[in-house]
Design a protein around this motif. Structure first.
Motif, PDB file in Angstrom:
ATOM      1  N   LEU A 240      10.888 -75.061 -39.229  1.00 16.25           N
ATOM      2  CA  LEU A 240      11.855 -76.071 -38.783  1.00 16.25           C
ATOM      3  C   LEU A 240      12.358 -76.892 -39.967  1.00 16.25           C
ATOM      4  O   LEU A 240      13.557 -77.200 -40.066  1.00 16.25           O
ATOM      5  CB  LEU A 240      11.217 -76.977 -37.731  1.00 16.25           C
ATOM      6  N   LEU A 241      11.475 -77.235 -40.888  1.00 22.61           N
ATOM      7  CA  LEU A 241      11.886 -77.975 -42.088  1.00 22.61           C
ATOM      8  C   LEU A 241      12.903 -77.172 -42.890  1.00 22.61           C
ATOM      9  O   LEU A 241      13.882 -77.727 -43.401  1.00 22.61           O
ATOM     10  CB  LEU A 241      10.666 -78.299 -42.948  1.00 22.61           C
ATOM     11  N   ILE A 242      12.702 -75.867 -43.001  1.00 20.03           N
ATOM     12  CA  ILE A 242      13.650 -75.013 -43.721  1.00 20.03           C
ATOM     13  C   ILE A 242      15.026 -75.070 -43.058  1.00 20.03           C
ATOM     14  O   ILE A 242      16.056 -75.216 -43.720  1.00 20.03           O
ATOM     15  CB  ILE A 242      13.138 -73.558 -43.795  1.00 20.03           C
ATOM     16  N   GLU A 243      15.023 -74.963 -41.709  1.00 20.82           N
ATOM     17  CA  GLU A 243      16.295 -74.996 -40.971  1.00 20.82           C
ATOM     18  C   GLU A 243      17.020 -76.322 -41.163  1.00 20.82           C
ATOM     19  O   GLU A 243      18.247 -76.366 -41.262  1.00 20.82           O
ATOM     20  CB  GLU A 243      16.031 -74.762 -39.473  1.00 20.82           C
ATOM     21  N   ILE A 244      16.262 -77.421 -41.202  1.00 19.90           N
ATOM     22  CA  ILE A 244      16.875 -78.748 -41.321  1.00 19.90           C
ATOM     23  C   ILE A 244      17.355 -79.018 -42.741  1.00 19.90           C
ATOM     24  O   ILE A 244      18.416 -79.606 -42.960  1.00 19.90           O
ATOM     25  CB  ILE A 244      15.869 -79.837 -40.880  1.00 19.90           C
ATOM     26  N   LEU A 245      16.570 -78.570 -43.743  1.00 22.98           N
ATOM     27  CA  LEU A 245      16.871 -78.930 -45.131  1.00 22.98           C
ATOM     28  C   LEU A 245      17.884 -78.005 -45.796  1.00 22.98           C
ATOM     29  O   LEU A 245      18.633 -78.443 -46.671  1.00 22.98           O
ATOM     30  CB  LEU A 245      15.578 -78.934 -45.960  1.00 22.98           C
ATOM     31  N   ALA A 246      17.886 -76.736 -45.417  1.00 26.42           N
ATOM     32  CA  ALA A 246      18.737 -75.758 -46.117  1.00 26.42           C
ATOM     33  C   ALA A 246      20.212 -76.165 -46.185  1.00 26.42           C
ATOM     34  O   ALA A 246      20.833 -76.070 -47.244  1.00 26.42           O
ATOM     35  CB  ALA A 246      18.571 -74.374 -45.496  1.00 26.42           C
ATOM     36  N   PRO A 247      20.816 -76.644 -45.095  1.00 25.70           N
ATOM     37  CA  PRO A 247      22.253 -76.942 -45.168  1.00 25.70           C
ATOM     38  C   PRO A 247      22.610 -78.351 -45.629  1.00 25.70           C
ATOM     39  O   PRO A 247      23.787 -78.666 -45.762  1.00 25.70           O
ATOM     40  CB  PRO A 247      22.707 -76.736 -43.715  1.00 25.70           C
ATOM     41  N   SER A 248      21.621 -79.216 -45.873  1.00 26.74           N
ATOM     42  CA  SER A 248      21.941 -80.635 -46.067  1.00 26.74           C
ATOM     43  C   SER A 248      21.178 -81.268 -47.219  1.00 26.74           C
ATOM     44  O   SER A 248      19.950 -81.431 -47.145  1.00 26.74           O
ATOM     45  CB  SER A 248      21.645 -81.409 -44.769  1.00 26.74           C
TER      46      SER A 248
END
Length: 406
Positions: free
Chosen positions: A252-260
């Protein structure tokens, strides 16, 4: 469809007709609004028609859950498929529990009973979704936490609601799933993630992981939750390192951090670099690759590189994983070292790379056949810092001419 074919829970106890605007009175019984208003005001009654209990108040509360159940049931029977799914053997019991969920003072017990039915198999799961169960459970999340988050029993009801939701094969195409993506239920899940039991936190992170597979904009939730969401995710990674919950939190951290980049800065402020570095040495292959990917994302920010460089285990922990875990881990490790040594080339960073064996491993990577972006980054590191490392024994003499060092 004939009226007698409808489940009895959908009928008004006064008229025995299917309800269109169900409301619940003080006794917890639901009636068609116009019928109960007529009972109270035209007939001047102060009792519940079904139980004949005397009422202290004539207040009526809209039963949105029951209304949704009726509409969902009507839609299902009105549009039969070529191979219709049959209701499960527990259908009537489940619908009865769902229809009284809003007004029941024993929501936790009702939700546990519903969960025991849903756990019976795929048929009961599908039946639960078709019967409007997701809508009913999402309403519990919204009402119980956002409206009254101080009540322990209400919080337990939310935990049970998530226990139900995490069992379901929800997809982005489901209308019911779209209800879950609204801010209020998402806030409720985040609160359970922060304050719930270990089991409830697993349910919460599992549901969030399903949501992460969609195009949900996490910035909406982060604007409301701020640092608290990152702290709860990092606590889950740290406290439950050997568990499924930890893997879900990393994903979930990867999904949240990757684009922002903005979200990466918040994660850094919440202590993400420190947590990941401390857990990296003992991580297995799968978690190691996820952690290295997160560290790489964080090191794309100046603040992340500084946090890595200033952590006593930062450079050594990343260096240790080079050539020891997987090709993917080595690529990520090289990228982290390249970012740090290129954009934060302090004397301490360069010395640590030398002392912990990173330079020696980078030399080995130069000898790999062919060209790759990883090898190119290694060469760039040596072109930038080769002169600093050249006096040391681990630095090959013949590398000077190869790199064109002075």
């Amino acid at each position: 469809m004939e009226n007698e074919d409808y489940p009895s829970h959908f009928r008004c106890p006064i008229s025995m007709e299917v309800m269109k605007d169900p409301v619940t009175i003080l006794t917890g019984v639901s009636y068609e609004r116009k019928n109960i208003k007529k009972w109270f005001h035209a007939y001047n009654k102060k009792t519940c028609p079904a139980t004949m209990q005397r009422l202290q108040s004539l207040d009526m509360t809209p039963n949105h859950t029951l209304k949704r159940l009726i509409l969902a049931w009507q839609d299902r029977v009105a549009t039969p498929s070529s191979s219709p799914s049959q209701p499960s053997t527990k259908h009537d019991e489940m619908v009865s529990l769902l229809s009284t969920l809003d007004s029941s003072p024993f929501k936790v017990t009702s939700l546990k009973k519903i969960r025991s039915i849903v756990e019976l198999g795929d048929d009961t799961r599908s039946d639960f979704i078709r019967s409007g169960g997701v809508e009913a459970v999402v309403q519990i999340l919204v009402n119980q936490i956002v409206v009254d988050n101080s009540d322990f029993v209400s919080f337990q009801a939310c935990e049970e609601a998530l226990a139900l939701l995490h069992l379901l094969p929800l997809s982005e195409e489901d209308e019911a799933f779209q209800l879950l993506l609204k801010l209020e239920p998402m806030k409720s899940i985040a609160i359970v993630l922060q304050r719930g039991s270990a089991e409830a936190r697993l349910y919460a992170i599992t549901v969030f992981r399903q949501i992460a597979k969609t195009d949900f904009d996490w910035n909406i939730l982060l604007q409301d939750q701020g640092m608290d969401l990152f702290k709860s995710l990092l606590e889950l990674v740290y406290d439950e390192i050997g568990s499924k919950a930890s893997s879900c939190a990393l994903e979930l951290l990867i999904e949240i951090l990757a684009p922002s980049k903005k979200n990466r800065l918040k994660a850094i402020e919440a202590g993400a670099v420190c947590v990941l570095i401390e857990l990296l040495p003992e991580s297995n292959r799968s978690k190691c690759e996820k952690m290295l990917l997160l560290i790489k994302l964080l090191c794309e920010c100046a603040e992340g590189r500084m946090a890595l460089a200033e952590h006593g285990l930062g450079i050594p922990a990343v260096s240790k994983k080079l050539l020891h875990v997987s090709i993917s881990a080595t690529k990520l490790g090289v990228k982290i070292l390249w970012l740090t040594s290129t954009f934060h080339p302090t004397e301490m960073v360069l010395e640590e790379m030398l002392m912990c064996g990173a330079v020696k491993k980078l030399v080995a990577l130069i000898n790999l056949e062919g060209q790759s972006s990883t090898k190119e980054k290694v060469l760039n590191i040596f072109k930038l810092h080769g002169n600093s490392w050249r006096p040391h024994p681990c630095f090959p003499c013949d590398l000077k001419d190869y790199l064109g060092l002075s």
